[in-house]
Design an enzyme around this catalytic site. Structure first.
Site, PDB file in Angstrom:
ATOM      1  N   GLU A   1      -0.113   0.865   4.579  1.00  0.00           N
ATOM      2  CA  GLU A   1       1.221   1.298   3.760  1.00  0.00           C
ATOM      3  C   GLU A   1       2.090   0.353   3.237  1.00  0.00           C
ATOM      4  O   GLU A   1       2.637   0.426   2.212  1.00  0.00           O
ATOM      5  CB  GLU A   1       1.900   2.201   4.783  1.00  0.00           C
TER       6      GLU A   1
ATOM      7  N   ASP B   1      -6.105  -0.780   1.011  1.00  0.00           N
ATOM      8  CA  ASP B   1      -7.110  -0.770   2.082  1.00  0.00           C
ATOM      9  C   ASP B   1      -7.498  -2.412   2.053  1.00  0.00           C
ATOM     10  O   ASP B   1      -7.469  -3.084   3.121  1.00  0.00           O
ATOM     11  CB  ASP B   1      -8.426  -0.248   1.734  1.00  0.00           C
TER      12      ASP B   1
HETATM   13 ZN   LIG Z   1      -2.668   4.921   0.930  1.00  0.00          ZN
END
Ligand SMILES: [Zn+2]
Length: 412
Positions: free
Chosen positions: A276, A357
């Site tokens: 996030e 990611d």
């Molecule tokens: Zn995301």
């Protein structure tokens, strides 16, 4: 006699429904009682059987509920009921604010009433059967009432503002409406956690301890000022786990569902948050804000060309050109364009997910992120084998397998 707008509206509506059915069929065809090779080690055979049953139930239910609303709207279009409603209301008022507010208010209430039994069935039959549901009938009803009131207030304010601008500015309507509506939505985003969330959930600051220390030390390492970390009682509605970021600037905060904290280890939670934080660090948050404000501007401009159009009103069964029939006609006609726009947005979103990611993986959290994603997906009985075309069209996130592959490819 119907005009050309009528036929275009019907064609767009029918084709769009057919397309959705094709997509859903493509996914159904990929179901199999044998666990696909790629998913071995992610789902165990028992969980996989559960997942297939859940997918089958949802797909069948989607067919019924989707088919039902399709027929309802089709009947409304074929019999010109939008225009008929407008004609009836005109006997009571032709006021520039009152008439459209009443018109959309009635549509909204009817829509809610039609959806209610379907929503009830999803929660108390489907989610309940698969062990996800935590809602009580009492909470379901109070959520329903609160949501209606909230939409009525927010929708009412926005619609009134737009109508007022439309009435008094004419040619520059779209520009002013755009400014006002984007300003309003920024305001809501900014105060979302303080104004909206408390109506439905309790948020408590994450208490001092191992988890808080780990999150803070990661945030510091990533050069990300983070003060507001909250835990939310998601478990009062569902067992499904989640975490999200909201707000921007000084108002940004992390919200962890209590269900997530129960399911995941500390390092896995840190990895989810690292993802996030990656969205912030890579400027995705501002990027998507800018994109949505720009699209809103274009939408308002095109909308301004359709408002008060007599032929459009007639295509919907009305006799008088108006703001509200123009808006409905616009919304129906613009479907192909909004689908294309959605396609582009999903593409960008998937690219951003990969970036977030990778951001987490670069801090050595790749494996923790993978195991967190697997746990969350398996627990939610997610479909991990969707058809590639469905992913391309609808998915805002890459599939779990794609994300695992990406995480593993990042060199630390
Ligand atoms: Zn995301």
């Amino acid at each position: 006699m119907h005009n050309v707008y009528f036929y275009i509206i019907i064609a767009v509506f029918v084709l769009n429904f057919a397309w959705e059915q094709i997509m859903s069929y493509l996914n159904r065809k990929r179901m199999s009682p044998h666990i696909p090779k790629d998913l071995e080690g992610i789902y165990n055979p028992g969980e996989y059987a559960q997942q297939q049953a859940y997918q089958k139930t949802n797909s069948r239910f989607g067919l019924i509920s989707g088919g039902f609303s399709f027929v309802v709207v089709l009947v409304v279009l074929l019999f010109g009921l939008f225009g008929w409603t407008d004609d009836v209301l005109r006997e009571y008022t032709v006021h520039f604010l009152l008439l459209p507010l009443l018109f959309f208010g009635i549509l909204f209430i009817i829509g809610q009433v039609i959806d209610l039994p379907f929503d009830w069935y999803i929660v108390f039959k489907i989610e309940e059967r698969f062990g996800f549901n935590k809602l009580t009938p009492k909470l379901f009803v109070s959520d329903f009432i609160k949501q209606i009131l909230l939409s009525a207030v927010i929708g009412g304010i926005l619609l009134s503002a737009v109508l007022y601008i439309y009435q008094y500015t004419g040619k520059w309507f779209w520009l002013l409406a755009w400014l006002v509506v984007s300003g309003f939505s920024l305001l809501i985003t900014f105060f979302y956690s303080e104004w909206i969330v408390p109506l439905f959930n309790k948020q408590t600051p994450l208490e001092e301890g191992e988890l808080r220390t780990s999150i803070e030390s990661f945030a510091e390492k990533a050069g990300f000022g983070l003060k507001n970390i909250y835990v939310m009682d998601g478990s009062k509605r569902s067992t499904k786990a989640n975490a999200y970021f909201t707000g921007f600037g000084k108002k940004k905060r992390v919200v962890l569902f209590d269900t997530l904290m129960k399911e995941l280890e500390t390092e896995e939670i840190v990895a989810v948050l690292a993802h996030e934080i990656g969205h912030y660090k890579k400027k995705h948050v501002y990027q998507s804000m800018i994109i949505s404000i720009l699209t809103m501007g274009i939408t308002f401009y095109i909308l301004s060309l359709f408002l008060n159009n007599l032929q459009l009103a007639e295509a919907l069964g009305g006799e008088t050109a108006s703001f509200h029939l123009g808006l409905i006609g616009f919304a129906l006609l613009v479907t192909p364009i909004s689908e294309m726009l959605g396609l582009a947005m999903n593409y960008i979103s998937r690219k951003n997910e990969y970036e977030a990611d990778s951001f987490a993986a670069q801090f050595g959290l790749g494996d923790a992120l993978i195991s967190a994603l697997i746990k969350i997906s398996v627990k939610a009985l997610s479909n991990l084998n969707p058809h590639p075309l469905v992913v391309f069209w609808y998915y805002s996130h890459p599939t779990l397998l794609q994300r695992i592959e990406k995480c593993r490819s990042v060199k630390v």
